[in-house]
Design an enzyme around this catalytic site. Structure first.
Site: not given
Ligand code: UGA
Length: 434
Positions: A30, A11, A320, A154, A253, A260, A327, A249-250
């Site tokens: 840092d 971040v 992802k 993300r 999987g 996070c 993590r 996010f639908l």
């Molecule tokens: C997430 C949030 O999306 C960000 O907005 C936030 O800033 C961040 O956490 C944080 O708090 O720092 P991130 O962890 O990078 O971001 O990843 P995402 O793209 O949100 O995916 C999270 C997980 O959900 C992954 O394992 C992904 O595979 C899974 N996912 C996502 C699904 O299984 N299905 C979906 O439809 C979408």
């Protein structure tokens, strides 16, 4: 504006590089010299598309620099962002000891007014603690403000998310702090939600919890779909086209992972419980997510009959695509569970293999999917990397001992897989099996 950012992690670094891109003068602080030395040469310690280019660009323009000294950061900037880690304790509670240490050091270095902004994901009321800590640590009475400015980027698309966000949230308690933060974000030309500090803190946890809830919801629908022979992909399409629900996010999987969602859900449940609210809804989100990982192992078993002695090929290790981050990656849990049941595991990932070697033992790591496929009883897709979508499926099949594919991310069309002669198991869709 002159800005410093304490904590050059995912971040902090993205924030620093993007503020420099917005025209500000940025110093990233840092205390980890092993991280700092390569950063000063423009080498970033993790995989994030577009970030290294931006860091190098602004090391050249002189708008971005690095230092191990909080004192220097506070001296040189009017606004100090705190972007240090807030890891989980075993109870789920966030460990805020780094935030406290940094707040104290900032106070020690202050001589005139500063705006201190929490950027790390923190529980509600952290702002108050930061303010109290700074007030008690100041050597004399100096005016200052604390603000909350949660980050929504993300991994894998962090630079784009930062520079073109859906919104920016700022929690402030004075007009002066509000004015400064509006000025900081003015170049982004994005909607800005201005609120109090506590609400801003909750917006971050509520957003991540809601997104996790969407994923667990569709995964629960996937389980139901499998039982009754329906297709979750079509269901998600039909449901998501309602603008009130939305398509994103639908994707059913193997469940969510990463640094996070799991951590923030646990922290939010813990915060609510301390406030006397039993957030059962979010506990169910956690349960469904855990069940999803276990469900994949059972699905593989269903595909190959007995697990013991089988060789299984895993495609995708990172939580992802477009990141090397492992993590809380579902792949780690799934691989360990398979190994426990006597399975030999081969695996590949376009970015996360070096990291994976530190976590996993007894896995044969391969350069690509075709090498993994050679001689395996079953292939399992756990991360939807683009290279896997583009695989030459006939070639893949010809290399496998048995043409069995468990697709944890619904990458392929079941009908096409049937025509190609695969036994194909996906998530929330009827299995193609003979
Ligand atoms: C997430 C949030 O999306 C960000 O907005 C936030 O800033 C961040 O956490 C944080 O708090 O720092 P991130 O962890 O990078 O971001 O990843 P995402 O793209 O949100 O995916 C999270 C997980 O959900 C992954 O394992 C992904 O595979 C899974 N996912 C996502 C699904 O299984 N299905 C979906 O439809 C979408």
């Amino acid at each position: 504006m002159k800005i410093s950012i304490v904590g050059a992690g995912h971040v902090g670094l993205v924030t620093g590089a993007c503020f420099a891109e917005s025209g500000h003068q940025v110093l990233c602080v840092d205390n980890d010299m092993e991280k700092l030395a390569p950063l000063q040469k423009g080498k970033i310690p993790f995989y994030e598309p577009g970030l290294e280019r931006l860091v190098r660009k602004h090391l050249k323009t002189g708008r971005l620099s690095f230092s191990p000294s909080i004192q220097e950061g506070v001296r040189k900037s009017g606004v100090v962002f705190i972007a240090v880690g807030t890891p989980s304790r075993p109870s789920g509670e966030a460990d805020l000891s780094y935030v406290e240490v940094v707040s104290r050091e900032i106070a020690h270095a202050m001589t005139t007014y500063r705006l201190i902004v929490e950027k790390s994901t923190v529980p509600v009321e952290t702002g108050e603690w930061v303010r109290r800590t700074i007030r008690h640590s100041l050597r004399r009475k100096i005016p200052f403000d604390v603000a909350s400015n949660p980050e929504f980027l993300r991994e894998g698309q962090a630079v784009k998310d930062f520079l073109q966000p859906d919104r920016v949230v700022i929690g402030v308690e004075s007009k002066k702090a509000e004015k400064i933060l509006l000025e900081v974000y003015r170049p982004l030309k994005t909607p800005i939600v201005v609120t109090d500090i506590k609400s801003a803190e909750i917006i971050k946890h509520a957003s991540n919890s809601f997104l996790s809830m969407k994923i667990s919801f569709i995964n629960a629908i996937a389980t139901l779909s499998e039982k009754v022979g329906a297709d979750v992909v079509k269901i998600a399409e039909g449901v998501g086209m309602d603008k009130r629900i939305g398509k994103s996010f639908l994707n059913a999987g193997v469940g969510f992972g990463g640094s996070c969602f799991g951590k923030d859900l646990a922290a939010f449940i813990n915060i609510a419980s301390k406030a006397g609210v039993d957030f059962q809804l979010l506990k169910e989100v956690q349960r469904i997510n855990q069940h999803q990982r276990e469900g994949v192992v059972r699905k593989i078993e269903q595909a190959v009959w007995n697990l013991r002695g089988k060789t299984i090929g895993i495609l995708g290790l990172s939580f992802k695509p477009d990141t090397d981050d492992l993590r809380d990656a579902p792949a780690i849990d799934i691989i360990r569970a398979l190994q426990k049941e006597g399975v030999k595991v081969k695996a590949t990932d376009p970015a996360a293999m070096e990291n994976a070697k530190k976590f996993l033992t007894g896995v044969t790591f391969c350069a690509n999917a075709y090498e993994v496929a050679r001689g395996v009883d079953c292939l399992v897709i756990l991360t939807e990397w683009r290279v896997f979508k583009q695989l030459h499926l006939r070639k893949l099949k010809s290399l496998m001992a048995h043409p069995v594919l468990v697709d944890g991310r619904n990458l392929f069309d079941p009908e096409r897989m049937r025509r190609l002669g695969f036994r194909y198991f996906s998530m929330g869709r009827p299995a193609i099996s003979s």
